[in-house]
Design an enzyme around this catalytic site. Sequence first.
Site, PDB file in Angstrom:
ATOM      1  N   LYS A  29     -67.907  18.726  26.020  1.00 34.00           N
ATOM      2  CA  LYS A  29     -68.862  17.716  25.546  1.00 34.00           C
ATOM      3  C   LYS A  29     -68.968  16.631  26.611  1.00 34.00           C
ATOM      4  O   LYS A  29     -67.948  16.246  27.218  1.00 34.00           O
ATOM      5  CB  LYS A  29     -68.351  17.136  24.223  1.00 34.00           C
ATOM      6  CG  LYS A  29     -69.289  16.117  23.576  1.00 34.00           C
ATOM      7  CD  LYS A  29     -68.750  15.680  22.211  1.00 34.00           C
ATOM      8  CE  LYS A  29     -69.671  14.693  21.504  1.00 34.00           C
ATOM      9  NZ  LYS A  29     -69.130  14.270  20.195  1.00 34.00           N
TER      10      LYS A  29
ATOM     11  N   SER B 246     -72.190  14.621  16.240  1.00 31.49           N
ATOM     12  CA  SER B 246     -72.772  14.426  17.547  1.00 31.49           C
ATOM     13  C   SER B 246     -72.490  15.563  18.530  1.00 31.49           C
ATOM     14  O   SER B 246     -73.192  15.679  19.530  1.00 31.49           O
ATOM     15  CB  SER B 246     -72.255  13.113  18.157  1.00 31.49           C
ATOM     16  OG  SER B 246     -70.848  13.160  18.336  1.00 31.49           O
TER      17      SER B 246
ATOM     18  N   SER C  28     -67.985  14.524  13.802  1.00 35.83           N
ATOM     19  CA  SER C  28     -68.769  15.155  14.870  1.00 35.83           C
ATOM     20  C   SER C  28     -68.268  16.488  15.386  1.00 35.83           C
ATOM     21  O   SER C  28     -68.960  17.131  16.164  1.00 35.83           O
ATOM     22  CB  SER C  28     -68.908  14.196  16.045  1.00 35.83           C
ATOM     23  OG  SER C  28     -69.941  13.298  15.764  1.00 35.83           O
TER      24      SER C  28
HETATM   25  N1  GLN Z   1     -72.271  10.789  12.358  1.00 34.95           N
HETATM   26  C1  GLN Z   1     -71.279   9.814  12.610  1.00 34.95           C
HETATM   27  C2  GLN Z   1     -71.873   8.666  13.407  1.00 34.95           C
HETATM   28  O1  GLN Z   1     -73.014   8.695  13.663  1.00 34.95           O
HETATM   29  C3  GLN Z   1     -70.090  10.410  13.290  1.00 34.95           C
HETATM   30  C4  GLN Z   1     -70.236  10.584  14.756  1.00 34.95           C
HETATM   31  C5  GLN Z   1     -68.997  11.102  15.409  1.00 34.95           C
HETATM   32  O2  GLN Z   1     -68.094  11.615  14.760  1.00 34.95           O
HETATM   33  N2  GLN Z   1     -68.947  10.915  16.706  1.00 34.95           N
HETATM   34  O3  GLN Z   1     -71.211   7.744  13.764  1.00 34.95           O
END
Ligand code: GLN
Length: 493
Positions: A84, A159, A183
């Site tokens: 990532k 994400s 995420s």
């Molecule tokens: N969807 C969550 C956010 O927007 C989690 C994102 C993540 O785990 N990086 O913060």
Amino acid sequence: MSSTISATHIHNFSVAELSQKLQSRQLGAVEVAQHFLDRNEQFKDLNCLLSFDPKTTLDQAQLAQNRLDQKDTNFLLGVPLAHKDIFVTKDFPTTAGSKILEGYRSPFDATVVQKLADAGMVNLGKLNCDEFAMGSANENSAYGAVKNPWDITKVPGGSSGASAAMVAARLAPAVTGTDTGGSIRQPAAFCGITGIKPTYGRASRYGMVAFASSLDQAGPMARSAEDCALILSAMCGPDTARDSTSLDIPAENYSINLNQSIEGLRIGLPKEFFGEGLSPDVRQAVDAALYELTQLGAKLVPISLPRTELSIPVYYIIAPAEASSNLSRFDGVKFGQRAKDFADLNDMYQKTRTEFFGEEVKRRIMVGTYVLSHGYYDAYYLQAQKIRRLIAQDFQDAFKQCDVIAGPVAPSVAWSLGDKNNDPVANYLADIFTLPASLAGLPGMSIPVGFGAGQMPVGMQLIGNYLQESRLLNVAHRFQTATDFHLQAPKGY
Ligand code: GLN
């Protein structure tokens, strides 16, 4: 080295199978790397890789092959993966999905990247993601949305959306992801793959571009629990000199307990995870998976996590608060991009941040700054911290009655690209089942358990108590030994 194995099989091998073929010389590391590079070229419309450098990848593969030729038996030698784009890398640029870091190259590798490179894994490139990992659909990337290979009109989740799409489309046997509020788990669920977020502090955060430091955690995503166990074992371990929240506990071999019986295992089902907000198709697939687990000897126990709903406001105060502080380092001075024309230093800061941060990132910085500001701190941030503590306590109460907790990963299957793009709150609400474990710092995983509306994959979440990764992987592996959801590939891949 040329092999007798038909190229069509290479991308269908699991990490464990690839490793065995590499060790037994049925496949060569360069051949495997070239195969995956070609496949990524072929399927680049999914928009998974943000950077791609065949020469670097093939050089790494050659080094792995040299080690194999010297009879090095490290299990991951020559197995390709992709990271990532939140992990900094020397050999590839790092953007965190943001324009502000366009062209940035780190002088060092993140600890996780370093550890997997030391194990001999070959890096195929850097994976698209929501800008600074803020999002649930990968639509907040400054480099365009990622498509879900099960249906290219759907989001892959976020994400770590490209991480999940990459594995589902057989463009890499495994990848890394990061999970701050879901995420790893949610995109794994949306793309029908397996992913695990270990206990907070288990994998080093050194070299992970920081979003919300008290929540950020790295983990592997692959097709099966067996493969996740192999990679997680190489990723984790203490890094206390470089990450102050790194747990000072030796690395573990997560593969050894995979086959343990789950006879008598108590699986807690939080009633708040099975209420009104849950789509019937998701519920049906999760219920069927729970039934399968009872066939394997597990017992289902009703439990309650009474503050589940509060995890949304609590997370969406704490995460932006930490983000507003972490992102202050992107000011046009030290890293990445700088606005061209400005009058003085303050003007330069303002123009740089205005020009190069995306909408969602700006929204979080503003929310975070507000909840931390004088006069509001007690009402928002402090209050959220207190509730966070109670959420963690709810889990400890629940674990008196059960060994692991199970439920859905997300309220629905993947939605259509563009559907929730202009509605940040709709995105936030979809995180309801992943946020509680994140706030408590507990390990959680997602495993594919079937298909819902539009034949899109459904994921089941397993949550364990602190450092119970091995138990989660064991339950997941037993399930995957009895079912084949994790082996199914989207059509055309
Ligand atoms: N969807 C969550 C956010 O927007 C989690 C994102 C993540 O785990 N990086 O913060």
